[in-house]
Design a protein around this motif. Structure first.
Motif, PDB file in Angstrom:
ATOM      1  N   ALA A  69       0.856  -1.189   0.000  1.00 46.19           N
ATOM      2  CA  ALA A  69       0.000   0.000   0.000  1.00 46.19           C
ATOM      3  C   ALA A  69       0.887   1.232   0.000  1.00 46.19           C
ATOM      4  N   VAL A  70       0.396   2.293  -0.620  1.00 43.69           N
ATOM      5  CA  VAL A  70       1.117   3.568  -0.630  1.00 43.69           C
ATOM      6  C   VAL A  70       0.112   4.698  -0.495  1.00 43.69           C
ATOM      7  N   GLU A  71       0.510   5.703   0.258  1.00 37.19           N
ATOM      8  CA  GLU A  71      -0.298   6.918   0.395  1.00 37.19           C
ATOM      9  C   GLU A  71       0.656   8.102   0.355  1.00 37.19           C
ATOM     10  N   VAL A  72       0.333   9.071  -0.455  1.00 31.94           N
ATOM     11  CA  VAL A  72       1.157  10.265  -0.587  1.00 31.94           C
ATOM     12  C   VAL A  72       0.278  11.480  -0.344  1.00 31.94           C
ATOM     13  N   SER A  73       0.773  12.399   0.451  1.00 29.72           N
ATOM     14  CA  SER A  73       0.061  13.656   0.654  1.00 29.72           C
ATOM     15  C   SER A  73       1.060  14.797   0.551  1.00 29.72           C
ATOM     16  N   GLY A  74       0.568  15.932   0.151  1.00 29.70           N
ATOM     17  CA  GLY A  74       1.435  17.089  -0.002  1.00 29.70           C
ATOM     18  C   GLY A  74       0.768  18.344   0.502  1.00 29.70           C
ATOM     19  N   ASP A  75       1.585  19.369   0.634  1.00 26.42           N
ATOM     20  CA  ASP A  75       1.109  20.693   1.002  1.00 26.42           C
ATOM     21  C   ASP A  75       1.791  21.668   0.054  1.00 26.42           C
ATOM     22  N   PRO A  76       1.325  21.702  -1.206  1.00 30.42           N
ATOM     23  CA  PRO A  76       2.014  22.501  -2.221  1.00 30.42           C
ATOM     24  C   PRO A  76       2.007  23.988  -1.899  1.00 30.42           C
ATOM     25  N   GLN A  77       3.148  24.624  -2.159  1.00 36.41           N
ATOM     26  CA  GLN A  77       3.294  26.050  -1.913  1.00 36.41           C
ATOM     27  C   GLN A  77       2.953  26.885  -3.143  1.00 36.41           C
ATOM     28  N   ALA A  78       3.072  26.308  -4.312  1.00 36.75           N
ATOM     29  CA  ALA A  78       2.792  27.027  -5.559  1.00 36.75           C
ATOM     30  C   ALA A  78       1.621  26.360  -6.282  1.00 36.75           C
ATOM     31  N   SER A  79       0.856  27.140  -7.036  1.00 32.75           N
ATOM     32  CA  SER A  79      -0.324  26.592  -7.715  1.00 32.75           C
ATOM     33  C   SER A  79       0.055  25.522  -8.735  1.00 32.75           C
ATOM     34  N   GLU A  80       1.162  25.699  -9.421  1.00 38.47           N
ATOM     35  CA  GLU A  80       1.589  24.684 -10.380  1.00 38.47           C
ATOM     36  C   GLU A  80       1.980  23.390  -9.652  1.00 38.47           C
ATOM     37  N   SER A  81       2.596  23.529  -8.490  1.00 39.75           N
ATOM     38  CA  SER A  81       2.952  22.355  -7.691  1.00 39.75           C
ATOM     39  C   SER A  81       1.711  21.600  -7.250  1.00 39.75           C
ATOM     40  N   ARG A 109      -1.052  21.229  -8.879  1.00 38.19           N
ATOM     41  CA  ARG A 109      -1.491  20.419 -10.018  1.00 38.19           C
ATOM     42  C   ARG A 109      -0.621  19.174 -10.183  1.00 38.19           C
ATOM     43  N   TYR A 110       0.690  19.365 -10.172  1.00 40.01           N
ATOM     44  CA  TYR A 110       1.589  18.236 -10.390  1.00 40.01           C
ATOM     45  C   TYR A 110       1.547  17.232  -9.227  1.00 40.01           C
ATOM     46  N   GLN A 111       1.477  17.722  -8.000  1.00 40.51           N
ATOM     47  CA  GLN A 111       1.364  16.805  -6.870  1.00 40.51           C
ATOM     48  C   GLN A 111       0.079  15.995  -6.964  1.00 40.51           C
ATOM     49  N   SER A 112      -1.003  16.640  -7.329  1.00 43.32           N
ATOM     50  CA  SER A 112      -2.277  15.946  -7.468  1.00 43.32           C
ATOM     51  C   SER A 112      -2.205  14.844  -8.517  1.00 43.32           C
ATOM     52  N   GLU A 113      -1.607  15.153  -9.666  1.00 42.20           N
ATOM     53  CA  GLU A 113      -1.456  14.143 -10.718  1.00 42.20           C
ATOM     54  C   GLU A 113      -0.549  13.003 -10.253  1.00 42.20           C
ATOM     55  N   PHE A 114       0.526  13.333  -9.558  1.00 37.34           N
ATOM     56  CA  PHE A 114       1.450  12.325  -9.039  1.00 37.34           C
ATOM     57  C   PHE A 114       0.730  11.404  -8.053  1.00 37.34           C
ATOM     58  N   ILE A 115       0.020  12.002  -7.120  1.00 34.97           N
ATOM     59  CA  ILE A 115      -0.700  11.231  -6.098  1.00 34.97           C
ATOM     60  C   ILE A 115      -1.729  10.307  -6.757  1.00 34.97           C
TER      61      ILE A 115
END
Length: 161
Positions: free
Chosen positions: A98-110, A112-118
């Protein structure tokens, strides 16, 4: 007369070579950002334990890592900021179950990319041996992969039998 016909050719070849060198330099820049991480910000935060055979470096099942759930934070540099993601994986006999990834992006472009990665990382790593994991691009996101790989390295250090 023949000499005049071929005179412009060396100039075109030189210009083409400079263009190729410039392209390779720019391509190197995009991967350099993915490789630039703050090692001090990679931190392991939790684990579980099982029996370990210290003479072989493996647990009773022959695995190189102790089964359990592990969490670590990885960071990566974007053109705008340093971003962090938290990675939690569950290991069973060195296989990621199992894998779970969460982020707290500082930039709007980040964001988007974090969401796609997750959204795409589960398909890339679940069912794989943790030693075979080294993601470079997931769902179009390449920089987030650097933070993920840092977190996996920290988890491997923590889970080592």
């Amino acid at each position: 007369m023949i000499r005049d016909t071929f005179a412009p050719r060396p100039l075109r070849i030189s210009a083409a070579l400079i263009g190729v060198a410039g392209t390779l330099t720019l391509a190197g820049c995009s991967t350099a950002a993915a490789d630039t991480t703050d090692a001090a910000s990679t931190e392991a935060s939790s684990s579980t334990e099982s029996s370990t055979d210290t003479s072989t470096g493996t647990d009773a099942s022959g695995a190189a890592y102790v089964d359990g759930t592990y969490t670590a934070t990885g960071s990566y540099q974007t053109p705008e900021s340093v971003e962090k993601i938290e990675v939690t994986i569950t290991l069973a006999d060195d296989i990621i179950t199992a894998v779970e990834v969460s982020g707290d992006p500082q930039a709007s472009e980040s964001e988007r990319y974090q969401s796609e990665f997750i959204g795409g990382i589960d398909d890339e790593v679940v069912g794989q041996n943790i030693d075979d994991i080294s993601v470079d691009r997931v769902a179009g996101s390449s920089l987030t992969s650097g933070g993920f790989n840092d977190a996996i390295d920290a988890i491997k250090d923590e889970a080592a039998a």
